[in-house]
Design a protein around this motif. Structure first.
Motif, short mmCIF file in Angstrom:
data_model
loop_
_atom_site.label_atom_id
_atom_site.label_comp_id
_atom_site.label_asym_id
_atom_site.label_seq_id
_atom_site.Cartn_x
_atom_site.Cartn_y
_atom_site.Cartn_z
N LYS A 24 -6.44 -9.29 -1.82
CA LYS A 24 -7.02 -8.21 -1.41
C LYS A 24 -6.92 -6.85 -2.45
N SER A 25 -7.22 -5.81 -2.80
CA SER A 25 -6.81 -4.83 -3.40
C SER A 25 -5.93 -3.81 -2.69
N LEU A 26 -4.45 -3.42 -3.30
CA LEU A 26 -3.81 -2.42 -2.69
C LEU A 26 -3.41 -1.15 -3.58
N LYS A 27 -3.26 -0.34 -2.73
CA LYS A 27 -3.10 0.78 -3.55
C LYS A 27 -1.77 0.86 -3.54
N VAL A 28 -0.93 1.01 -4.22
CA VAL A 28 0.38 1.25 -4.59
C VAL A 28 1.33 2.66 -4.36
N LYS A 29 1.50 2.78 -3.21
CA LYS A 29 2.77 4.07 -2.60
C LYS A 29 3.73 4.55 -3.31
N GLY A 30 2.84 5.63 -4.33
CA GLY A 30 4.02 6.30 -5.24
C GLY A 30 3.75 6.15 -6.53
N GLY A 31 3.41 4.63 -7.22
CA GLY A 31 2.58 4.62 -8.24
C GLY A 31 1.64 4.88 -8.62
N GLY A 32 0.76 5.79 -8.21
CA GLY A 32 -0.57 5.86 -8.08
C GLY A 32 -1.83 4.73 -9.55
N THR A 33 -1.15 3.32 -8.64
CA THR A 33 -1.92 2.84 -9.60
C THR A 33 -2.90 1.96 -8.08
N THR A 34 -3.42 1.36 -8.55
CA THR A 34 -4.49 -0.34 -7.88
C THR A 34 -4.09 -1.33 -8.06
N LEU A 35 -3.68 -2.52 -7.73
CA LEU A 35 -3.60 -3.29 -8.04
C LEU A 35 -5.01 -4.16 -7.44
N VAL A 57 5.04 -6.81 -11.17
CA VAL A 57 3.95 -6.15 -11.38
C VAL A 57 3.40 -5.28 -12.72
N ASP A 58 3.36 -5.66 -13.57
CA ASP A 58 2.63 -4.70 -14.80
C ASP A 58 4.16 -3.61 -15.10
N GLY A 59 5.39 -4.61 -15.20
CA GLY A 59 6.80 -3.37 -15.28
C GLY A 59 7.16 -3.14 -14.05
N MET A 60 6.45 -2.78 -13.28
CA MET A 60 7.06 -2.12 -11.78
C MET A 60 7.48 -2.82 -10.17
N SER A 61 8.54 -3.03 -10.26
CA SER A 61 9.17 -3.29 -9.29
C SER A 61 8.44 -2.97 -7.67
N ILE A 62 7.90 -4.13 -6.74
CA ILE A 62 7.64 -3.19 -6.04
C ILE A 62 7.98 -4.85 -4.50
N VAL A 63 7.34 -4.55 -3.30
CA VAL A 63 7.63 -5.01 -2.35
C VAL A 63 6.66 -5.35 -1.61
N LEU A 64 5.13 -6.79 -1.81
CA LEU A 64 4.12 -6.99 -0.97
C LEU A 64 4.79 -7.71 0.05
N ARG A 65 3.89 -7.67 1.33
CA ARG A 65 3.58 -8.31 2.40
C ARG A 65 2.82 -9.54 2.10
N THR A 66 3.67 -10.15 3.01
CA THR A 66 3.20 -11.96 2.41
C THR A 66 1.37 -12.18 3.32
N GLU A 67 0.87 -11.14 4.33
CA GLU A 67 -0.52 -11.40 4.40
C GLU A 67 -1.47 -11.35 3.56
N PHE A 68 -1.07 -10.37 2.70
CA PHE A 68 -2.07 -10.44 1.05
C PHE A 68 -2.53 -10.98 0.00
N LEU A 69 -0.99 -12.33 0.16
CA LEU A 69 -1.39 -13.13 -0.92
C LEU A 69 -1.64 -14.92 -0.53
N LYS A 70 -2.14 -15.19 -1.60
CA LYS A 70 -1.95 -16.59 -1.59
C LYS A 70 -1.41 -17.27 -2.51
N LYS A 71 -0.92 -18.65 -2.71
CA LYS A 71 0.50 -19.25 -3.65
C LYS A 71 -0.84 -19.53 -4.08
N ARG A 72 -0.07 -20.37 -5.37
CA ARG A 72 -1.00 -20.73 -6.79
C ARG A 72 -0.86 -22.14 -6.38
#
Length: 72
Positions: A24-35, A57-72
């Motif tokens: 899912k596309s996610l907005k990054v809080k405080g980063g002003g960008t969207t993944l 991601v793109d040089g930013m250290s972030i925390v992602l919730r596992t509910e939005f991730l799929k293992k490769r």
């Protein structure tokens, strides 16, 4: 860290160093960008919370919730 299992949105077990894809596309809080959906995230790190992972991601250290991730 406790002995708990971290799982992605499909129920697959995640480990340190795994690569994941955003479902899912996610907005990054405080980063002003969207993944964007489909973004590949490499070398995740597990946290003390089984619902979150640390990553870079793109040089930013972030925390992602596992509910939005799929293992490769």
């Amino acid at each position: 860290m406790s002995d708990f299992i971290v799982k992605d949105s499909n129920g697959n077990q995640l480990n340190d160093g795994d690569s994941v894809t955003l479902i899912k596309s996610l907005k990054v809080k405080g980063g002003g960008t969207t993944l964007k959906q489909g973004t590949l995230v490499k070398k995740i790190r597990l946290t003390d919370n089984h619902e979150e992972v640390d990553c870079k991601v793109d040089g930013m250290s972030i925390v992602l919730r596992t509910e939005f991730l799929k293992k490769r």
